[in-house]
Scaffold this motif. Structure first.
Motif, PDB file in Angstrom:
ATOM      1  N   ASN A 748       0.808  -1.223   0.000  1.00 35.91           N
ATOM      2  CA  ASN A 748       0.000   0.000   0.000  1.00 35.91           C
ATOM      3  C   ASN A 748       0.840   1.271   0.000  1.00 35.91           C
ATOM      4  OD1 ASN A 748      -2.447  -1.497   0.187  1.00 35.91           O
ATOM      5  ND2 ASN A 748      -2.100  -1.752   2.391  1.00 35.91           N
ATOM      6  N   GLN A 751      -0.459   3.935  -2.462  1.00 40.74           N
ATOM      7  CA  GLN A 751      -1.705   4.509  -1.960  1.00 40.74           C
ATOM      8  C   GLN A 751      -1.426   5.508  -0.851  1.00 40.74           C
ATOM      9  OE1 GLN A 751      -4.437   3.896  -3.495  1.00 40.74           O
ATOM     10  NE2 GLN A 751      -5.928   4.925  -2.168  1.00 40.74           N
ATOM     11  N   VAL A 786      -6.453  -1.054  -6.077  1.00 41.38           N
ATOM     12  CA  VAL A 786      -7.452  -0.650  -5.081  1.00 41.38           C
ATOM     13  C   VAL A 786      -8.821  -0.500  -5.745  1.00 41.38           C
ATOM     14  CG1 VAL A 786      -8.089   1.140  -3.420  1.00 41.38           C
ATOM     15  CG2 VAL A 786      -5.679   0.505  -3.698  1.00 41.38           C
ATOM     16  N   GLN A 836     -14.109   5.105  -4.455  1.00 45.58           N
ATOM     17  CA  GLN A 836     -12.916   5.173  -5.298  1.00 45.58           C
ATOM     18  C   GLN A 836     -13.127   6.085  -6.502  1.00 45.58           C
ATOM     19  OE1 GLN A 836      -9.828   3.977  -4.663  1.00 45.58           O
ATOM     20  NE2 GLN A 836     -10.754   3.488  -2.664  1.00 45.58           N
TER      21      GLN A 836
END
Length: 902
Positions: A748, A751, A786, A836
C-alpha cells in the motif's frame, strides 16, 4: 658471509685463467702495467695444479713431466689420452678447460676409464684447494672489485672472495671476470664434493638417506648430480610430510646450491643430464643463462614427447621454487622490487643469509613462516597497478605449473593431506596414478569445500582456507585453471579470441554460456555457481569494489566464510557514490550471468531449491524461475490460500531477487529482447541501471512496438500490485516513504503516497513521480489494484461491453473508469466502488492528465486553446478552467461532451 658459502672457488677461477690464458687476448692492464702473455704465463707456471702432486694420482711418465714444465696438457696424460681422442673434438685438445668440460659432460651411456676419472677428480680438487691463485683473481676482476665494495673488503687468504663474486655475478659487467666465474661455477657444480663446506654439512645426511657414496673416486660426473637430486627430493618430501630428517645446516647448503644454479641449467647436474635430449628436442635455440632453458623446459613439461626422467627432474625443481621463490632466477630478478614494495618477506628481521631459505627449511609454524606465502602474497597483488609487468609474467608462468600439479603448492599439500585421505580415499595421495591423477584430488577437495552442515563430510577449516586461496588465484586467469582451459580451448578460440585483457576470457565464456560445448559449459557453470557463494574468488572485481566494500560491506567482507552476502551487499549498494565504473560493470555483469541459471544465485538457490523442484520443475533460467515462483505466490495471495505453496524462506529471498531484477531491464531477459529495437529508437542516450531504461519506455509507451508494449504493460500491472518492485518510485520517494508511510504495508506504499501527495512536506520530485503513477493507473483499471478490488462486482456488471474488447497488449485508455463515472452519476455503484470513483473525479478535476478520455478526445484542442495552462508544472485545474472558458471554440463534439461531463 656464512661458513657454507666460503667456498675456496677463487683458486679455481685463477687456475682456469691460467688454463685459457694462451687462448685469450691480452687482458686490460692491471694498474698501469700490461704484462705480455708470455710473462704472465711464466709468472704463474709454478702455481699450475699438477694431479701428479697428489698421492692418489696415477704415476706420470717422464714425458708428461717434461710437458708440464713447458705447458701441461690434460689431453696428453696417458690416463685420459684415449678418452679425449675418442670423445672430444680435436680443436679442444690444447685447452685443458675445454677437455675438462667435454669429459664431464659426456653422455650417460658413454664410459671413461677409471684412471681418467680419478685424474680428473684430483685435478679439480687441486684447482679448489691450491692457495696460490687468489692474487690472479684480483687482477682478472680488477674493475669488478672496484664496483663491488662488499667483495673488495673480504679478508684475503681465507677463501671468501669467490663466494662473494658468485653471489654478485649478475651485476658483473667485466667480460673476462664474468667468463671466469661462469666457467669456474660449471666445474665446481660438477661434483658436490668440490663445493666448499657442502660435504661437511651433508655427509651424515647423504649416508642416512643413502643418496650415494662420499668416498673419493667412487662416483662419476653423472652420479654426482644424483646425490644433489636425491637430497633435494628428500627436502621436498620433508616439507610435504612435516617429517624432519635432514639437518638444518645441510638444508641450508642444499637450498644454497639450488639458488646458485638458478640461472644456468648446466649447474643442476642431475637435471642437465636428465633433460639433455629434451633440451635438444624442445629448446635447441634457447640461449643459456638467466633461467631461460629452465623456462623453456617448463613450458614443454606436459608434452608427450617430454621424457619421464626430465619431467620428474623439472617437477623437483618446481617444488623447490614453490617453497623458495629465489630458486627461480627469473622470478627473483623480476620480482625483487615487488617483494620489497609489498613487504612479502615473511620476516624482514632475519639476517640476510637466512632470510631466503629458513622459511623453506623450518616447517614448524612457531619458528618460521613457509616460503610458499611469498608466492601467495605476490599473487594477491597480481594485476595491480603497482606490480611491474615482468613480475606478472613470471608469476603467471610459475602459477601455471603449480595449478597443474597441486603438490607443487606445499601449504595446500600440508594443510589438506588428512582431508584428502578422509574424503577422497587417497591414503597414498602424494603418489598420483592413473586411477587418481593429480587434478582429481583437488577437484575432490573443491567439491567438499562449500558443503553445508546438512550435507555433511566437510573440509577442515584450515584446508578450506587453502582451497579458497587456490580458487581465488585461479580466477585471475583462465590459464591457471587447468580443467577450464582444457575443456574450453575451442570455445575460447571461437568466442573470445579478441578478449585478451585481464579477466575478460572468463567473462566472455560466461556471456556465451548457452553457446558453449557441453563440457566447457559444465565447468564454467560450476565455477560461476561457486563465485555466487564466494564472490571474493573474483579477485579483480573485489579490488575494483574496494571503496564501496570498505564503506558499506566491510562487515560481510570480513567473514572468512562467505555465503553470498558480499555479492548481495554490492548489488544493494551499486549506486552509492563510492561505486566506480569498474565495480558497477563487474557487479552488473555477474547479475546478468546469474540470469542464465538460478543456481548461479547462491542464496536464492539455497532458499528455494526445494520449491523449484516441486513447483517449477525443468525450469533453469533464473528469470523464468522467479516468474514461476512469484506467479504462484501472487495466485495464492489473491485466492487467500491459508497454506501458501512457496515456503516462507523462499518467499523472502524471492522478494530480494525481484527487487534486484527491477533495477536493470537487462536482468529481465524476455522484456529486454522484446524491447531492444524500441530502446535503440527511443532510449539510445539513456544509461542502463537505476531502472532508467524502463522509465524511458514507460514514457514512450504509446509509440512502442506491440510486443514491447505488452511487456511494459504487464510490468506496470505487477508494479502497481506490488509498488516495492517499482524501482524508480522507491528510489525517488525513499525519504518520503520514511516520512509518511512507515506504518503502511509494502503493498500500500503508493496509496499512502497518493494520500500525502499535496502535503507541504512532500518532496517535489516525489510528488511528480506519484503523479506519473496516477496517470498510468487511470489509463486502465487493471493498473489500479485498489479500484479493481473495490469495483470487482461493478465492472463486469456495468462495463461488460468494454471488457470484451480488452487485450493484453493495449490499455483501455480509461474507458472502464469513464463507464464507472457515468454509473456514479446515476448512483448505481456499490459503496466501495463509489468511494474510489469519487477520489478519481476529485483528482482529475485538478489535473487533466489524470483523465485519459479527456486527453484522447481533446488532444488537439488542449494545445491549441490552452497551451500555456497545460505547460504549467503544477496542475490545479487551470486546463479544465481554460476549456470551460473556450467552450464555444471547441470543435470536436466528443471533446465538448467530455467537458460537459466534467
Amino acid at each position: 658471509m656464512a661458513e657454507c658459502g666460503r667456498v675456496q672457488q677463487q683458486l679455481l677461477l685463477l687456475s682456469l685463467w691460467l688454463l685459457t690464458v694462451q687462448a685469450l687476448k691480452p687482458l686490460p692492464g692491471f694498474g698501469n702495467v700490461r704484462p705480455p702473455a708470455a710473462a704472465m704465463h711464466q709468472q704463474f707456471r709454478a702455481a699450475l695444479p699438477n694431479p701428479g702432486n697428489n698421492a692418489a694420482a696415477p704415476a706420470a711418465s717422464s714425458g708428461s713431466q717434461s710437458r708440464r714444465t713447458t705447458g701441461w696438457k690434460l689431453a696428453e696424460e696417458q690416463a685420459c689420452r684415449d678418452d679425449v681422442t675418442r670423445l672430444c673434438p680435436k680443436h679442444t685438445w690444447t685447452n685443458n678447460l675445454s677437455v675438462l668440460e667435454c669429459l664431464q659432460d659426456k653422455k650417460e651411456d658413454t664410459e671413461i676409464a677409471a684412471d681418467c676419472n680419478h685424474l680428473l677428480w684430483n685435478y679439480k680438487l687441486n684447482l679448489t684447494t691450491d692457495p696460490k691463485f687468489e692474487s690472479v683473481a684480483l687482477e682478472v676482476c680488477t674493475s669488478t672489485m672496484l664496483e663491488l665494495k662488499e667483495c673488495a673488503d673480504e679478508e684475503r687468504g681465507k677463501g671468501y672472495l669467490m663466494p662473494c663474486l658468485v653471489d654478485h655475478r649478475a651485476n658483473i659487467t667485466e667480460r673476462q671476470c664474468h667468463q671466469y666465474i661462469t666457467k669456474m661455477t660449471s666445474i665446481i657444480f660438477s661434483d658436490y664434493r668440490l663445493i666448499c663446506g657442502f660435504m661437511d654439512k651433508c655427509r651424515e645426511d647423504i649416508n642416512t638417506l643413502q643418496c650415494g657414496s662420499i668416498a673419493v673416486g667412487e662416483k662419476d660426473p653423472h652420479s654426482q648430480g644424483e646425490v644433489i637430486a636425491c637430497l633435494e627430493r628428500a627436502l621436498v618430501r620433508e616439507a610435504e610430510q612435516k617429517d624432519n630428517q635432514i639437518k638444518d645446516e645441510c638444508k641450508k647448503a642444499i637450498m644454497r646450491v639450488a639458488e646458485l644454479s638458478a640461472d644456468d641449467f648446466h649447474l643442476d647436474r642431475y637435471l642437465y643430464f636428465s633433460c639433455r635430449d629434451d633440451r635438444e628436442r624442445f629448446c635447441e635455440n634457447t640461449q643459456v643463462g638467466e633461467g631461460r632453458v629452465y623456462k623453456c623446459l617448463f613450458n614443454h613439461k606436459f608434452e608427450e614427447a617430454m621424457s619421464e626422467k626430465c619431467r620428474n627432474a623439472l617437477t623437483t625443481r618446481q617444488k623447490l621454487i614453490a617453497q623458495d621463490y629465489k630458486v627461480s632466477y627469473s622470478l627473483a630478478k623480476a620480482c625483487k622490487a615487488d617483494v620489497r614494495k609489498y613487504h612479502c618477506n615473511p620476516d624482514t628481521s632475519m639476517p640476510r643469509a637466512r632470510e631466503a631459505r629458513l622459511s623453506f627449511l623450518l616447517l614448524c609454524l612457531e619458528s618460521a613462516v613457509h616460503r610458499g606465502l611469498i608466492l601467495s602474497c605476490l599473487m594477491e597483488h597480481l594485476y595491480t597497478e603497482k606490480m611491474v609487468q615482468d613480475c606478472e609474467h613470471r608469476l603467471l608462468e610459475l602459477q601455471y605449473f603449480i595449478s597443474r600439479d597441486w603438490k607443487l603448492d606445499p601449504i595446500l599439500y600440508r594443510k589438506c593431506q588428512n582431508d584428502a585421505s578422509r574424503l577422497c580415499y587417497t591414503p597414498g595421495w602424494n603418489e598420483s596414478s592413473e586411477l587418481m591423477p593429480p587434478g582429481a584430488v583437488f577437484s575432490c577437495l573443491y567439491r567438499h569445500a562449500y558443503r553445508t552442515e546438512e550435507q555433511g563430510r566437510r573440509l577442515t577449516r584450515d584446508c578450506k582456507v587453502e582451497v579458497q586461496r587456490i580458487l581465488h588465484q585461479r580466477a585471475l586467469d583462465v590459464k591457471l585453471d587447468p580443467e577450464l582451459q582444457k575443456r574450453c580451448m575451442t570455445d575460447l578460440g571461437k568466442w573470445c579470441s579478441e578478449k585478451t585483457d585481464t579477466g575478460q576470457e572468463l567473462e566472455c565464456l560466461q556471456d556465451h554460456l548457452e553457446e558453449l560445448v557441453s563440457n566447457c559449459r559444465d565447468v564454467v557453470g560450476n565455477l560461476t555457481e561457486l563465485e555466487s557463494e564466494d564472490i571474493q574468488i573474483e579477485a579483480l572485481l573485489i579490488r575494483a569494489c574496494e571503496p564501496v566494500i570498505q564503506s558499506h560491506c566491510h562487515d560481510v567482507a570480513d567473514n572468512q566464510i562467505d555465503t553470498g552476502n558480499l555479492l548481495e551487499c554490492l548489488v544493494q549498494n551499486k549506486h552509492q557514490r563510492e561505486m566506480n565504473d569498474k565495480c558497477t560493470v563487474g557487479v552488473t555483469h555477474f547479475q546478468l550471468v546469474q540470469m542464465k541459471d538460478f543456481r548461479f544465485s547462491y542464496k536464492f538457490k539455497m532458499a528455494c531449491k526445494e520449491d523449484v523442484l516441486k513447483l517449477c520443475p525443468n525450469i533453469k533460467k533464473k528469470a523464468d524461475v522467479v516468474i514461476c515462483l512469484s506467479t504462484t505466490v501472487r495466485n495464492d495471495t489473491l485466492q487467500d490460500v491459508k497454506d501458501q505453496r512457496v515456503s516462507l524462506k523462499c518467499r523472502k529471498q524471492l522478494r530480494v531477487e525481484e527487487l534486484e531484477m527491477s533495477e536493470d531491464i537487462r536482468l529481465e531477459p524476455e522484456m529486454y529482447d522484446a524491447c531492444k529495437k524500441d530502446i535503440n529508437k527511443f532510449c539510445s542516450s539513456v544509461a542502463y541501471g537505476n531502472a532508467q531504461i524502463i522509465e524511458c519506455l514507460k514514457e514512450n509507451k504509446k509509440q512502442l512496438s506491440q510486443v514491447c508494449h505488452q511487456k511494459i504493460f504487464k510490468l506496470q500491472e505487477t508494479e502497481m500490485m506490488d509498488p516495492e518492485l517499482d524501482y524508480q518510485l522507491m528510489r525517488v520517494c525513499k525519504q518520503m516513504i520514511k516520512r509518511f508511510c512507515t506504518e503502511s504495508d509494502a503493498k500500500n506504499v503508493l496509496q499512502c503516497l497518493k494520500l500525502n501527495k499535496n502535503s507541504e512536506l512532500m518532496d517535489p520530485k516525489c510528488k511528480q513521480m506519484i503523479t506519473k503513477r496516477q496517470i498510468t493507473q487511470n489509463t486502465d483499471y487493471r493498473l489500479n489494484p485498489v479500484l479493481r478490488k473495490a469495483c470487482k462486482s461493478d465492472i463486469p456488471k456495468f462495463c461488460q461491453s468494454i471488457l470484451g474488447k480488452a487485450s493484453d497488449a493495449n490499455e483501455l485508455e480509461g474507458q472502464v473508469i469513464s463507464c464507472l463515472k457515468l454509473k456514479y452519476a446515476d448512483q448505481r455503484l456499490s459503496g466501495d466502488c463509489e468511494d474510489q470513483i469519487r477520489v478519481i473525479l476529485q483528482e482529475s478535476a485538478l489535473d487533466y492528465r489524470l483523465d485519459p478520455q479527456l486527453q484522447v478526445h481533446c488532444s488537439n484542442e488542449i494545445p491549441r486553446l490552452c497551451a500555456e495552462e497545460a505547460a504549467a508544472q503544477e496542475q490545479t485545474g487551470q486546463v479544465e478552467e481554460c476549456l470551460k472558458n473556450n467552450l464555444l471554440k471547441i470543435k470536436p463534439e466528443e471533446c465538448k461532451m467530455k467537458h460537459h461531463r466534467m
